[in-house]
Design a protein around this motif. Structure first.
Motif, mmCIF file in Angstrom:
data_model
loop_
_atom_site.group_PDB
_atom_site.id
_atom_site.type_symbol
_atom_site.label_atom_id
_atom_site.label_comp_id
_atom_site.label_asym_id
_atom_site.label_seq_id
_atom_site.Cartn_x
_atom_site.Cartn_y
_atom_site.Cartn_z
ATOM 1 N N GLY A 116 15.281 -3.611 6.720
ATOM 2 C CA GLY A 116 14.584 -2.374 6.377
ATOM 3 C C GLY A 116 13.093 -2.540 6.233
ATOM 4 O O GLY A 116 12.487 -3.493 6.710
ATOM 5 N N GLY A 117 12.487 -1.610 5.530
ATOM 6 C CA GLY A 117 11.040 -1.572 5.379
ATOM 7 C C GLY A 117 10.671 -0.533 4.333
ATOM 8 O O GLY A 117 11.485 -0.243 3.454
ATOM 9 N N PRO A 118 9.474 0.028 4.419
ATOM 10 C CA PRO A 118 8.483 -0.165 5.477
ATOM 11 C C PRO A 118 7.962 -1.604 5.518
ATOM 12 O O PRO A 118 8.132 -2.367 4.578
ATOM 13 N N LEU A 119 7.322 -1.927 6.647
ATOM 14 C CA LEU A 119 6.924 -3.290 6.934
ATOM 15 C C LEU A 119 5.408 -3.362 7.093
ATOM 16 O O LEU A 119 4.832 -2.642 7.908
ATOM 17 N N LEU A 120 4.780 -4.221 6.287
ATOM 18 C CA LEU A 120 3.345 -4.475 6.409
ATOM 19 C C LEU A 120 3.150 -5.892 6.925
ATOM 20 O O LEU A 120 3.615 -6.858 6.319
ATOM 21 N N ARG A 148 3.237 -1.353 9.965
ATOM 22 C CA ARG A 148 1.780 -1.372 10.069
ATOM 23 C C ARG A 148 1.326 -2.815 10.235
ATOM 24 O O ARG A 148 1.683 -3.671 9.419
ATOM 25 N N LEU A 149 0.556 -3.078 11.284
ATOM 26 C CA LEU A 149 -0.010 -4.396 11.534
ATOM 27 C C LEU A 149 -1.522 -4.341 11.363
ATOM 28 O O LEU A 149 -2.190 -3.493 11.962
ATOM 29 N N LEU A 150 -2.056 -5.243 10.556
ATOM 30 C CA LEU A 150 -3.500 -5.425 10.420
ATOM 31 C C LEU A 150 -3.823 -6.810 10.965
ATOM 32 O O LEU A 150 -3.366 -7.817 10.423
ATOM 33 N N LEU A 200 -7.415 -3.472 2.762
ATOM 34 C CA LEU A 200 -5.979 -3.435 2.523
ATOM 35 C C LEU A 200 -5.565 -2.144 1.823
ATOM 36 O O LEU A 200 -4.507 -1.581 2.123
ATOM 37 N N SER A 201 -6.379 -1.671 0.904
ATOM 38 C CA SER A 201 -6.030 -0.433 0.206
ATOM 39 C C SER A 201 -6.011 0.753 1.152
ATOM 40 O O SER A 201 -5.292 1.734 0.934
ATOM 41 N N GLU A 202 -6.792 0.664 2.243
ATOM 42 C CA GLU A 202 -6.829 1.743 3.235
ATOM 43 C C GLU A 202 -5.716 1.635 4.273
ATOM 44 O O GLU A 202 -5.251 2.660 4.802
ATOM 45 N N VAL A 203 -5.286 0.419 4.558
ATOM 46 C CA VAL A 203 -4.316 0.203 5.632
ATOM 47 C C VAL A 203 -2.896 0.052 5.113
ATOM 48 O O VAL A 203 -1.941 0.547 5.722
ATOM 49 N N ALA A 204 -2.716 -0.624 3.989
ATOM 50 C CA ALA A 204 -1.385 -1.011 3.517
ATOM 51 C C ALA A 204 -0.606 0.185 2.980
ATOM 52 O O ALA A 204 -1.177 1.206 2.588
ATOM 53 N N TRP A 205 0.712 0.009 2.957
ATOM 54 C CA TRP A 205 1.560 0.966 2.265
ATOM 55 C C TRP A 205 1.245 0.916 0.785
ATOM 56 O O TRP A 205 0.844 -0.117 0.249
ATOM 57 N N GLN A 206 1.424 2.016 0.106
ATOM 58 C CA GLN A 206 1.227 2.030 -1.336
ATOM 59 C C GLN A 206 2.372 1.272 -2.015
ATOM 60 O O GLN A 206 3.503 1.271 -1.516
ATOM 61 N N PRO A 207 2.090 0.617 -3.130
ATOM 62 C CA PRO A 207 3.133 -0.168 -3.807
ATOM 63 C C PRO A 207 4.399 0.621 -4.106
ATOM 64 O O PRO A 207 5.503 0.073 -4.062
#
Length: 250
Positions: A116-120, A148-150, A200-207
């Motif tokens: 599962g995910g979501p996946l960072l 989401r890939l950074l 990271l705060s702009e790209v990542a999923w929220q906790p």
């Protein structure tokens, strides 16, 4: 991606090169046919051993770049200037050549659609290799897990899997963000610095979305990203990391 191996009771197998793909000027993907190969999970790696005519042997570990595909596997190798193994693999290897490998190795830094995910996914340089195996598994399986890939690279022409990553813009639920740390094309409108907490705060999923996070790359990047993700509220147990030495840094 070359990395330290966790070795278990595995047999050496003979693999034959069936195709070679130049990803950048210094990075090559090697498609192998390996009779007797067992199934692997995205994120695992192999040991590769070369033997010279005089009997001298050298071995290194490389991440697997593709999901399970029977007895075919692909590794992606970055040339290290003073390396014993990577210059041969990147510059001299030809279809039909053979060498030994063993694997799959590793069970911590792995993901498959059923998890599962979501996946960072966050990578620096050739740290994208095992993460690309995860993305390819997600896309190939028809999974709808959001990804989401950074990816941090020095320059646009050093972005590994550049064309394939561009094509992911048409895949629902998969988002790719680049940052170029050394130089950028004239029309570049993306990030142009090392990965930091603000990025990271702009790209990542929220906790609160409880993402599964995988971070791979040079030690400095991996440590700073993992620390930042925990600082942003992600549970430490959801942040898995793999790191290597100074090569491939972004």
């Amino acid at each position: 991606m070359a990395r330290a191996a966790v070795r278990g009771r595995l047999n050496w197998l003979t693999a034959e090169v069936v195709d070679l793909v130049d990803e950048t000027a210094s990075v090559r993907s090697i498609v192998l046919y390996c009779p007797g190969w067992t199934n692997h999970l995205p994120g695992q790696h192999v040991d590769i051993r070369l033997t010279a005519d005089d009997g001298y042997q050298a071995q290194r570990s490389y991440s697997i770049a593709t999901p399970e595909d029977g007895e075919r596997i692909t590794v992606t190798v970055e040339r290290i200037a003073d390396g014993e193994v990577s210059p041969y693999l990147v510059d001299e290897l030809r279809p039909g050549d053979r060498f030994e490998l063993r694997g799959p190795i590793g069970g911590y830094f792995v993901w498959e659609p059923g998890l599962g995910g979501p996946l960072l996914l966050v990578a620096g340089g050739s740290g994208v290799v095992p993460l690309m195996a995860m993305i390819r598994s997600r896309v190939g399986s028809g999974s709808d897990v959001p990804v989401r890939l950074l990816l941090s690279s020095r320059r646009w022409d050093e972005v590994i899997y550049r064309n394939e990553l561009k094509s992911l813009a048409d895949v629902a639920g998969v988002a790719v963000t680049h940052t170029l740390t050394r130089s950028q094309p004239p029309d570049w409108d993306g990030y142009a610095r090392r990965v930091d907490m603000e990025m990271l705060s702009e790209v990542a999923w929220q906790p609160a979305e409880r993402a599964l996070c995988f971070v791979c790359g040079p030690t400095g990047l991996v440590e700073s990203v993992a620390t930042a993700l925990v600082g942003l509220g992600h549970e430490p147990g959801t942040v898995k990391t793999e790191r290597f030495g100074p090569t491939g840094g972004a």
